[in-house]
Design an enzyme around this catalytic site. Structure first.
Site, PDB file in Angstrom:
ATOM      1  CG  ASP A  15      41.909  30.240  87.780  1.00  0.00           C
ATOM      2  OD1 ASP A  15      42.035  30.052  89.002  1.00  0.00           O
ATOM      3  OD2 ASP A  15      40.803  30.440  87.238  1.00  0.00           O
ATOM      4  CG  HIS A  59      31.120  22.776  86.390  1.00  0.00           C
ATOM      5  ND1 HIS A  59      31.046  24.033  85.831  1.00  0.00           N
ATOM      6  CD2 HIS A  59      30.940  22.943  87.721  1.00  0.00           C
ATOM      7  CE1 HIS A  59      30.842  24.923  86.794  1.00  0.00           C
ATOM      8  NE2 HIS A  59      30.780  24.286  87.952  1.00  0.00           N
ATOM      9  CE  LYS A 113      38.882  30.965  90.144  1.00  0.00           C
ATOM     10  NZ  LYS A 113      38.457  30.375  88.872  1.00  0.00           N
ATOM     11  CB  CYS A 158      39.399  33.868  86.772  1.00  0.00           C
ATOM     12  SG  CYS A 158      38.206  32.539  86.413  1.00  0.00           S
TER      13      CYS A 158
HETATM   14  C1  VGL Z   1      38.206  30.877  83.570  1.00  0.00           C
HETATM   15  C2  VGL Z   1      36.591  30.440  82.012  1.00  0.00           C
HETATM   16  C3  VGL Z   1      36.182  29.324  82.703  1.00  0.00           C
HETATM   17  C4  VGL Z   1      39.329  31.747  84.022  1.00  0.00           C
HETATM   18  C5  VGL Z   1      37.803  29.765  84.286  1.00  0.00           C
HETATM   19  O1  VGL Z   1      40.184  31.279  84.801  1.00  0.00           O
HETATM   20  O2  VGL Z   1      39.380  32.908  83.592  1.00  0.00           O
HETATM   21  N1  VGL Z   1      37.577  31.218  82.455  1.00  0.00           N
HETATM   22  N2  VGL Z   1      36.792  28.991  83.841  1.00  0.00           N
END
Ligand code: VGL
Ligand code: ZN
Length: 204
Positions: A15, A59, A113, A158
């Site tokens: 991410d 979402h 995801k 994540c």
């Molecule tokens: C993430 C919170 C919400 C991450 C993704 O990438 O850690 N954290 N969505």
């Protein structure tokens, strides 16, 4: 430099997206400071996989979707507890794009995801119900990958959930904490670091 056999080893970059970097909707402190180091690691690995948080507008993990709720509050969903977040990484937006300096061209797979409206997905392997697979486990097994190295954003969400799922599925797992940055709410960093340690995750 990776210490494992290159052929059965993959680097999974979690991410590295604008919304998790300073100026983004869910900015992680120092999120952009790890990009150069991650690029160096990418050069050293034979197999590189990226993940991309990829939510539809509205979402269910967005606080804005729940009347009277604020970001970072907890709610109970059908699949259990869920932290609410600011709107982030909405499909097709600038915030969902990879950081402009990330050397993503070498990646063999980009796993998206969190694209189902009713369920969040921290882990690159399973959505937050811990049951719905993303397909990554099967992909790695079919390709003979035995060892995964993870880095990125965020360490305590994540990256950690991906590392725990990878370990539970029998992969050897290394996390690079120096090339990851944390959100750290309510002691989440310490909690997730010890969970990873207990699960046999190695740190380099
Ligand atoms: C993430 C919170 C919400 C991450 C993704 O990438 O850690 N954290 N969505
Ligand atoms: Zn998200």
């Amino acid at each position: 430099m990776p210490q494992h056999d290159q052929k059965n080893s993959a680097f999974i970059v979690i991410d590295i997206q604008n919304d998790f970097c300073p100026g983004g909707a869910l900015a992680v402190a120092g999120g952009d400071s790890i990009v150069a180091g991650i690029n160096q690691e990418i050069e050293h690995f034979d197999h590189v996989i990226l993940t991309q948080d990829w939510h539809p507008a509205g979402h269910s993990s967005f606080a804005s979707t729940h009347e009277g709720r604020e970001p970072y509050e907890m709610v109970t969903m059908s699949y259990g507890k869920q932290t609410l977040w600011p709107d982030h990484c909405v499909q097709g937006t600038h915030g969902a794009e990879f950081h402009k300096d990330l050397q993503w061209t070498k990646a063999e797979l980009v796993i998206r995801k969190g694209y189902r409206k009713a369920i969040d997905s921290y882990s690159a392997f399973f959505e937050n119900d811990h049951m719905t697979p993303t397909g990554l486990g099967g992909y790695l097994r079919e390709r003979g990958i035995k060892h995964v190295t993870l880095a990125g954003l965020a360490t305590d969400f994540c990256v950690a959930y991906s590392a725990l799922d990878a370990a539970a599925q029998g992969f050897k797992v290394t996390v690079l904490p120096d090339l990851s940055r944390a959100i750290d709410i309510g002691g989440s960093l310490q909690t997730m670091m010890s969970q990873m340690r207990n699960a046999g995750v190695a740190f380099r």
